[in-house]
Design a protein around this motif. Sequence first.
Motif, PDB file in Angstrom:
ATOM      1  N   GLN A 293       5.973  -0.645  23.000  1.00  0.00           N
ATOM      2  CA  GLN A 293       5.435   0.068  21.601  1.00  0.00           C
ATOM      3  C   GLN A 293       4.459   0.986  21.928  1.00  0.00           C
ATOM      4  O   GLN A 293       3.791   0.923  23.138  1.00  0.00           O
ATOM      5  CB  GLN A 293       4.951  -1.175  20.810  1.00  0.00           C
ATOM      6  N   VAL A 294       4.443   2.060  21.131  1.00  0.00           N
ATOM      7  CA  VAL A 294       3.591   3.067  21.157  1.00  0.00           C
ATOM      8  C   VAL A 294       3.009   3.235  19.846  1.00  0.00           C
ATOM      9  O   VAL A 294       3.827   3.377  18.646  1.00  0.00           O
ATOM     10  CB  VAL A 294       4.192   4.343  21.545  1.00  0.00           C
ATOM     11  N   PHE A 295       1.712   3.196  19.643  1.00  0.00           N
ATOM     12  CA  PHE A 295       1.315   3.386  18.288  1.00  0.00           C
ATOM     13  C   PHE A 295       0.529   4.892  18.387  1.00  0.00           C
ATOM     14  O   PHE A 295      -0.368   4.853  19.129  1.00  0.00           O
ATOM     15  CB  PHE A 295       0.042   2.293  17.850  1.00  0.00           C
ATOM     16  N   SER A 296       0.900   5.602  17.488  1.00  0.00           N
ATOM     17  CA  SER A 296       0.070   7.025  17.506  1.00  0.00           C
ATOM     18  C   SER A 296       0.209   7.765  16.276  1.00  0.00           C
ATOM     19  O   SER A 296       0.791   7.208  15.231  1.00  0.00           O
ATOM     20  CB  SER A 296       1.079   7.944  18.542  1.00  0.00           C
ATOM     21  N   LEU A 297      -0.102   8.909  16.187  1.00  0.00           N
ATOM     22  CA  LEU A 297      -0.162   9.604  14.854  1.00  0.00           C
ATOM     23  C   LEU A 297       0.963  10.526  14.995  1.00  0.00           C
ATOM     24  O   LEU A 297       1.310  11.128  15.896  1.00  0.00           O
ATOM     25  CB  LEU A 297      -1.309  10.862  14.796  1.00  0.00           C
ATOM     26  N   ALA A 298       2.025  10.632  13.773  1.00  0.00           N
ATOM     27  CA  ALA A 298       2.955  11.574  13.854  1.00  0.00           C
ATOM     28  C   ALA A 298       2.617  12.786  12.972  1.00  0.00           C
ATOM     29  O   ALA A 298       1.726  12.880  12.334  1.00  0.00           O
ATOM     30  CB  ALA A 298       4.151  10.776  13.056  1.00  0.00           C
ATOM     31  N   GLU A 299       3.103  13.842  13.734  1.00  0.00           N
ATOM     32  CA  GLU A 299       2.890  15.423  13.229  1.00  0.00           C
ATOM     33  C   GLU A 299       3.594  15.485  12.021  1.00  0.00           C
ATOM     34  O   GLU A 299       4.701  15.192  11.710  1.00  0.00           O
ATOM     35  CB  GLU A 299       3.218  16.083  14.306  1.00  0.00           C
ATOM     36  N   GLN A 300       2.659  16.197  11.081  1.00  0.00           N
ATOM     37  CA  GLN A 300       3.253  16.682   9.813  1.00  0.00           C
ATOM     38  C   GLN A 300       3.792  15.641   8.965  1.00  0.00           C
ATOM     39  O   GLN A 300       4.824  15.797   8.278  1.00  0.00           O
ATOM     40  CB  GLN A 300       4.451  17.647  10.338  1.00  0.00           C
ATOM     41  N   GLY A 301       3.217  14.474   8.793  1.00  0.00           N
ATOM     42  CA  GLY A 301       3.539  13.557   7.866  1.00  0.00           C
ATOM     43  C   GLY A 301       4.913  12.953   7.974  1.00  0.00           C
ATOM     44  O   GLY A 301       5.600  13.386   7.426  1.00  0.00           O
ATOM     45  N   THR A 302       5.310  12.382   9.188  1.00  0.00           N
ATOM     46  CA  THR A 302       6.566  11.937   9.328  1.00  0.00           C
ATOM     47  C   THR A 302       6.922  11.032   8.057  1.00  0.00           C
ATOM     48  O   THR A 302       6.293  10.270   7.516  1.00  0.00           O
ATOM     49  CB  THR A 302       6.565  10.925  10.527  1.00  0.00           C
ATOM     50  N   PRO A 303       8.375  11.499   7.667  1.00  0.00           N
ATOM     51  CA  PRO A 303       8.698  10.707   6.509  1.00  0.00           C
ATOM     52  C   PRO A 303       9.250   9.318   6.736  1.00  0.00           C
ATOM     53  O   PRO A 303       9.555   8.815   7.642  1.00  0.00           O
ATOM     54  CB  PRO A 303       9.949  11.726   6.068  1.00  0.00           C
ATOM     55  N   THR A 304       8.870   8.360   5.731  1.00  0.00           N
ATOM     56  CA  THR A 304       9.332   7.097   5.741  1.00  0.00           C
ATOM     57  C   THR A 304       9.865   6.583   4.438  1.00  0.00           C
ATOM     58  O   THR A 304       9.657   7.120   3.297  1.00  0.00           O
ATOM     59  CB  THR A 304       8.214   6.028   6.006  1.00  0.00           C
ATOM     60  N   LEU A 305      10.594   5.637   4.386  1.00  0.00           N
ATOM     61  CA  LEU A 305      11.279   4.924   3.428  1.00  0.00           C
ATOM     62  C   LEU A 305      10.848   3.663   3.232  1.00  0.00           C
ATOM     63  O   LEU A 305      11.252   2.922   4.541  1.00  0.00           O
ATOM     64  CB  LEU A 305      12.806   5.199   3.087  1.00  0.00           C
ATOM     65  N   GLY A 306      10.232   3.084   2.000  1.00  0.00           N
ATOM     66  CA  GLY A 306       9.853   1.550   2.312  1.00  0.00           C
ATOM     67  C   GLY A 306      10.746   0.820   1.004  1.00  0.00           C
ATOM     68  O   GLY A 306      10.781   1.548  -0.152  1.00  0.00           O
ATOM     69  N   LEU A 307      11.203  -0.337   1.452  1.00  0.00           N
ATOM     70  CA  LEU A 307      11.951  -1.043   0.215  1.00  0.00           C
ATOM     71  C   LEU A 307      10.781  -2.459   0.009  1.00  0.00           C
ATOM     72  O   LEU A 307      10.377  -2.860   0.960  1.00  0.00           O
ATOM     73  CB  LEU A 307      13.063  -1.612   0.709  1.00  0.00           C
ATOM     74  N   TYR A 308      10.687  -2.889  -1.097  1.00  0.00           N
ATOM     75  CA  TYR A 308       9.589  -3.548  -1.500  1.00  0.00           C
ATOM     76  C   TYR A 308      10.197  -4.895  -2.102  1.00  0.00           C
ATOM     77  O   TYR A 308      11.208  -4.770  -2.832  1.00  0.00           O
ATOM     78  CB  TYR A 308       8.647  -3.167  -2.363  1.00  0.00           C
ATOM     79  N   ASP A 309       9.695  -6.149  -1.821  1.00  0.00           N
ATOM     80  CA  ASP A 309      10.023  -7.215  -2.554  1.00  0.00           C
ATOM     81  C   ASP A 309       9.718  -7.394  -3.860  1.00  0.00           C
ATOM     82  O   ASP A 309       8.663  -6.700  -4.218  1.00  0.00           O
ATOM     83  CB  ASP A 309       9.763  -8.563  -1.843  1.00  0.00           C
TER      84      ASP A 309
END
Length: 186
Positions: free
Chosen positions: A114-130
């Motif tokens: 695993q690598v924890f880092s900062l993604a450049e230019q605001g990497t897009p993510t999609l979250g699904l919530y319960d």
Amino acid sequence: MKKRVVRAEEFEVVDEQGHVRLRIGVSNEDAPFFSLLSPDGQVRARFGLGGDGSAGLAVGDENGKVRATLGLSSDGSASLAFGDKNGRIRAKFGLAPEASPTMGMQVKDGELSQVFSLAEQGTPTLGLYDKDGKVRVRLGLAAAGSPVLRLLDPDGELRAVVGLASDGSPFIQFLDPDKQPTWTMR
């Protein structure tokens, strides 16, 4: 041609029955807003600016529950969120302003880690919530641009990851409650 200016702290447009259908004003915090109301007085859509420079649009249902939002925070992050009939956020797509913390997988000396880092230019993510408003699934891009699907337990802890490592190889990994890998397949 002479220009006329009308000044007020709040402006309302009413329908033939006298019901307020549009309101333009400034909140108690001096934040401007624009609201569209249903005939029964429910705010169905509202656009406003915050004192901190944020801007947002909220769309509500006939019961007054916010079901969709589009926002730009003062830090430059943007989001689009969808709520259920109870007004709880169930899906959210967002971009961080410049960099966001991400978790990726890399292969080094033949080992997946695993690598924890900062993604450049605001990497897009999609979250699904319960139903309780907790994120359970995140789909996005890791810092190196590789696609990653993260599955979280009811406490929001990462328990499984599926994606492509930095070298393009596919992987699946399960993690225990202490975030230690218990099973990995490459």
